[in-house]
Motif scaffolding. Structure first.
Motif, PDB file in Angstrom:
ATOM      1  N   ASP A 161     -38.184  86.945  50.438  1.00  0.00           N
ATOM      2  CA  ASP A 161     -37.187  87.493  49.521  1.00  0.00           C
ATOM      3  C   ASP A 161     -37.452  88.973  49.232  1.00  0.00           C
ATOM      4  OD1 ASP A 161     -35.920  85.060  49.399  1.00  0.00           O
ATOM      5  OD2 ASP A 161     -36.856  84.448  47.514  1.00  0.00           O
ATOM      6  N   ARG A 162     -38.717  89.310  48.997  1.00  0.00           N
ATOM      7  CA  ARG A 162     -39.054  90.712  48.722  1.00  0.00           C
ATOM      8  C   ARG A 162     -38.763  91.602  49.927  1.00  0.00           C
ATOM      9  NH1 ARG A 162     -43.515  88.319  46.029  1.00  0.00           N
ATOM     10  NH2 ARG A 162     -44.852  88.604  47.862  1.00  0.00           N
ATOM     11  N   ASN A 163     -39.116  91.117  51.095  1.00  0.00           N
ATOM     12  CA  ASN A 163     -38.883  91.923  52.293  1.00  0.00           C
ATOM     13  C   ASN A 163     -37.396  92.076  52.592  1.00  0.00           C
ATOM     14  OD1 ASN A 163     -41.609  92.270  52.622  1.00  0.00           O
ATOM     15  ND2 ASN A 163     -41.839  90.748  54.247  1.00  0.00           N
ATOM     16  N   GLU A 164     -36.632  91.008  52.323  1.00  0.00           N
ATOM     17  CA  GLU A 164     -35.183  91.128  52.509  1.00  0.00           C
ATOM     18  C   GLU A 164     -34.617  92.192  51.568  1.00  0.00           C
ATOM     19  OE1 GLU A 164     -30.980  88.661  52.081  1.00  0.00           O
ATOM     20  OE2 GLU A 164     -32.660  88.316  50.706  1.00  0.00           O
ATOM     21  N   GLN A 165     -35.049  92.173  50.310  1.00  0.00           N
ATOM     22  CA  GLN A 165     -34.558  93.155  49.346  1.00  0.00           C
ATOM     23  C   GLN A 165     -34.929  94.576  49.767  1.00  0.00           C
ATOM     24  OE1 GLN A 165     -32.526  92.814  46.630  1.00  0.00           O
ATOM     25  NE2 GLN A 165     -32.283  90.744  47.440  1.00  0.00           N
ATOM     26  N   ALA A 166     -36.122  94.746  50.305  1.00  0.00           N
ATOM     27  CA  ALA A 166     -36.548  96.074  50.756  1.00  0.00           C
ATOM     28  C   ALA A 166     -35.672  96.563  51.899  1.00  0.00           C
ATOM     29  CB  ALA A 166     -38.013  96.046  51.183  1.00  0.00           C
ATOM     30  N   VAL A 167     -35.362  95.671  52.836  1.00  0.00           N
ATOM     31  CA  VAL A 167     -34.477  96.041  53.948  1.00  0.00           C
ATOM     32  C   VAL A 167     -33.098  96.417  53.419  1.00  0.00           C
ATOM     33  CG1 VAL A 167     -33.253  95.176  55.984  1.00  0.00           C
ATOM     34  CG2 VAL A 167     -35.680  94.645  55.672  1.00  0.00           C
ATOM     35  N   MET A 168     -32.579  95.612  52.521  1.00  0.00           N
ATOM     36  CA  MET A 168     -31.245  95.877  51.977  1.00  0.00           C
ATOM     37  C   MET A 168     -31.190  97.228  51.266  1.00  0.00           C
ATOM     38  SD  MET A 168     -30.219  92.079  50.571  1.00  0.00           S
ATOM     39  CE  MET A 168     -28.665  92.630  49.883  1.00  0.00           C
ATOM     40  N   GLN A 169     -32.210  97.527  50.476  1.00  0.00           N
ATOM     41  CA  GLN A 169     -32.226  98.804  49.762  1.00  0.00           C
ATOM     42  C   GLN A 169     -32.281  99.981  50.727  1.00  0.00           C
ATOM     43  OE1 GLN A 169     -35.465  98.543  46.945  1.00  0.00           O
ATOM     44  NE2 GLN A 169     -34.538  96.803  45.875  1.00  0.00           N
ATOM     45  N   ARG A 170     -33.106  99.845  51.778  1.00  0.00           N
ATOM     46  CA  ARG A 170     -33.212 100.916  52.766  1.00  0.00           C
ATOM     47  C   ARG A 170     -31.883 101.126  53.492  1.00  0.00           C
ATOM     48  NH1 ARG A 170     -36.822  98.797  55.969  1.00  0.00           N
ATOM     49  NH2 ARG A 170     -38.596  99.560  54.758  1.00  0.00           N
ATOM     50  N   VAL A 171     -31.267 100.025  53.899  1.00  0.00           N
ATOM     51  CA  VAL A 171     -30.010 100.120  54.650  1.00  0.00           C
ATOM     52  C   VAL A 171     -28.895 100.670  53.767  1.00  0.00           C
ATOM     53  CG1 VAL A 171     -28.214  98.765  55.790  1.00  0.00           C
ATOM     54  CG2 VAL A 171     -30.624  98.337  56.317  1.00  0.00           C
ATOM     55  N   LEU A 172     -28.830 100.211  52.534  1.00  0.00           N
ATOM     56  CA  LEU A 172     -27.796 100.709  51.619  1.00  0.00           C
ATOM     57  C   LEU A 172     -27.963 102.207  51.361  1.00  0.00           C
ATOM     58  CD1 LEU A 172     -27.651  97.722  49.108  1.00  0.00           C
ATOM     59  CD2 LEU A 172     -25.823  98.432  50.667  1.00  0.00           C
ATOM     60  N   ALA A 173     -29.200 102.671  51.248  1.00  0.00           N
ATOM     61  CA  ALA A 173     -29.445 104.103  51.065  1.00  0.00           C
ATOM     62  C   ALA A 173     -28.946 104.893  52.272  1.00  0.00           C
ATOM     63  CB  ALA A 173     -30.930 104.363  50.839  1.00  0.00           C
ATOM     64  N   MET A 174     -29.174 104.354  53.461  1.00  0.00           N
ATOM     65  CA  MET A 174     -28.699 105.012  54.684  1.00  0.00           C
ATOM     66  C   MET A 174     -27.176 105.032  54.738  1.00  0.00           C
ATOM     67  SD  MET A 174     -31.504 103.286  57.251  1.00  0.00           S
ATOM     68  CE  MET A 174     -30.912 103.986  58.788  1.00  0.00           C
ATOM     69  N   MET A 175     -26.558 103.971  54.259  1.00  0.00           N
ATOM     70  CA  MET A 175     -25.092 103.900  54.246  1.00  0.00           C
ATOM     71  C   MET A 175     -24.503 104.910  53.261  1.00  0.00           C
ATOM     72  SD  MET A 175     -24.723  99.722  54.469  1.00  0.00           S
ATOM     73  CE  MET A 175     -22.927  99.621  54.397  1.00  0.00           C
ATOM     74  N   ARG A 176     -25.187 105.065  52.107  1.00  0.00           N
ATOM     75  CA  ARG A 176     -24.701 106.047  51.128  1.00  0.00           C
ATOM     76  C   ARG A 176     -24.856 107.479  51.647  1.00  0.00           C
ATOM     77  NH1 ARG A 176     -26.947 102.224  47.359  1.00  0.00           N
ATOM     78  NH2 ARG A 176     -28.981 103.241  47.487  1.00  0.00           N
ATOM     79  N   ALA A 177     -25.930 107.705  52.392  1.00  0.00           N
ATOM     80  CA  ALA A 177     -26.190 109.063  52.891  1.00  0.00           C
ATOM     81  C   ALA A 177     -25.298 109.433  54.058  1.00  0.00           C
ATOM     82  CB  ALA A 177     -27.661 109.179  53.308  1.00  0.00           C
ATOM     83  N   ASP A 178     -24.859 108.417  54.821  1.00  0.00           N
ATOM     84  CA  ASP A 178     -24.061 108.691  56.021  1.00  0.00           C
ATOM     85  C   ASP A 178     -22.936 107.673  56.134  1.00  0.00           C
ATOM     86  OD1 ASP A 178     -23.009 109.264  58.481  1.00  0.00           O
ATOM     87  OD2 ASP A 178     -24.800 108.717  59.632  1.00  0.00           O
ATOM     88  N   PRO A 179     -21.725 108.045  55.734  1.00  0.00           N
ATOM     89  CA  PRO A 179     -20.596 107.104  55.791  1.00  0.00           C
ATOM     90  C   PRO A 179     -20.350 106.541  57.194  1.00  0.00           C
ATOM     91  CG  PRO A 179     -20.019 109.032  54.484  1.00  0.00           C
ATOM     92  CD  PRO A 179     -21.340 109.325  55.126  1.00  0.00           C
ATOM     93  N   ASP A 180     -20.704 107.294  58.230  1.00  0.00           N
ATOM     94  CA  ASP A 180     -20.499 106.807  59.595  1.00  0.00           C
ATOM     95  C   ASP A 180     -21.425 105.647  59.946  1.00  0.00           C
ATOM     96  OD1 ASP A 180     -18.517 108.680  60.036  1.00  0.00           O
ATOM     97  OD2 ASP A 180     -19.890 110.161  60.900  1.00  0.00           O
ATOM     98  N   PHE A 181     -22.450 105.460  59.106  1.00  0.00           N
ATOM     99  CA  PHE A 181     -23.415 104.387  59.344  1.00  0.00           C
ATOM    100  C   PHE A 181     -22.957 103.061  58.722  1.00  0.00           C
ATOM    101  CE2 PHE A 181     -27.499 102.186  58.300  1.00  0.00           C
ATOM    102  CZ  PHE A 181     -28.009 102.081  59.590  1.00  0.00           C
ATOM    103  N   ALA A 182     -21.804 103.079  58.080  1.00  0.00           N
ATOM    104  CA  ALA A 182     -21.362 101.913  57.298  1.00  0.00           C
ATOM    105  C   ALA A 182     -21.276 100.639  58.131  1.00  0.00           C
ATOM    106  CB  ALA A 182     -20.023 102.198  56.639  1.00  0.00           C
ATOM    107  N   ALA A 183     -20.648 100.712  59.304  1.00  0.00           N
ATOM    108  CA  ALA A 183     -20.483  99.503  60.120  1.00  0.00           C
ATOM    109  C   ALA A 183     -21.832  98.984  60.600  1.00  0.00           C
ATOM    110  CB  ALA A 183     -19.571  99.799  61.305  1.00  0.00           C
ATOM    111  N   THR A 184     -22.664  99.890  61.117  1.00  0.00           N
ATOM    112  CA  THR A 184     -23.987  99.483  61.593  1.00  0.00           C
ATOM    113  C   THR A 184     -24.817  98.912  60.454  1.00  0.00           C
ATOM    114  OG1 THR A 184     -23.944 101.172  63.318  1.00  0.00           O
ATOM    115  CG2 THR A 184     -26.108 100.296  62.703  1.00  0.00           C
TER     116      THR A 184
END
Length: 221
Positions: A161-184
């Motif tokens: 659960d902790r590792n899943e949350q860490a992945v989600m936070q990292r990916v969401l940060a990347m999505m916020r920083a780069d809208p083109d990354f949204a689909a990936t």
């Protein structure tokens, strides 16, 4: 009467072994899905999707065998709990197999778009813990319903659960920083959630093993 009891016990052992066999198919599919993700192997993705039909068919066969056994032998006590649990677990395992196929379908949908290696490595860690949980829980169920083994099998759940949350936070940060990354990013979120669900359902398997062993219905997760 004793002969019938022996037949019931033999049939129970056969069914628990068959559940273990289905579990091995599911774990193989999950491991293939991890390889598929790590290597972005679209051909392997297609084979995983095609192989899901075998898991689905095996589930139907085992459900029917459980029903016939219940009707023919009228088991009681631990034997009844075990055979009933086998019916439940073939459904659980079929759904876990779907998670492997779902990961493969996401890879197919992503096409040639490569995922960031750091995110993939983090997801693989989630997957490895979840698959290990499932394997240990199945061993506890198929090897005479080992209560201690079943309880121990879920030790990794909080880490998953902790590792899943860490992945989600990292990916969401990347999505916020780069809208083109949204689909990936969305694909990555779907994939890591599939593996987290494997861990959830592994906990269900462990709970069934405990129930068969001691007759107690517990919430282990």
């Amino acid at each position: 009467m004793s002969e019938n009891i022996n037949l019931v016990q033999r049939r129970r052992a056969q069914l628990q072994s068959a559940v273990g066999g289905l579990g091995k198919l599911v774990i193989a599919a999950l491991n293939q899905s991890v390889t598929c993700l790590s290597q972005h192997d679209l051909e392997l993705a297609e084979r995983i999707i095609e192989g899901d039909a075998q898991i689905n068919q095996q589930r139907r066969v085992l459900e029917q065998e459980c029903l016939v056994t219940l009707a023919a032998y009228k088991p009681a006590g631990a034997d009844l709990r075990a055979i009933g649990a086998c019916m439940e677990l073939v459904s659980e395992l079929e759904r876990i197999g779907d998670y492997a196929a779902d990961v493969a379908r996401i890879l197919r949908r992503a096409g040639e778009t490569r995922f960031p290696s750091e995110s993939v490595e983090a997801i693989v860690e989630v997957a490895a813990d979840a698959i290990a949980m499932l394997g240990e829980a199945l061993d506890a169920f198929t090897c005479g319903s080992d209560e201690q083994g079943a309880r121990a099998s879920i030790a990794r759940e909080d880490q998953v659960d902790r590792n899943e949350q860490a992945v989600m936070q990292r990916v969401l940060a990347m999505m916020r920083a780069d809208p083109d990354f949204a689909a990936t990013g969305t694909y990555l979120l779907w994939i890591v959630h599939n593996y987290e669900r494997v861990a959830d359902r592994a906990t269900n398997v462990a709970e069934r093993a405990v129930y068969v062993a001691c007759g107690e219905t517990l919430e282990l997760g």
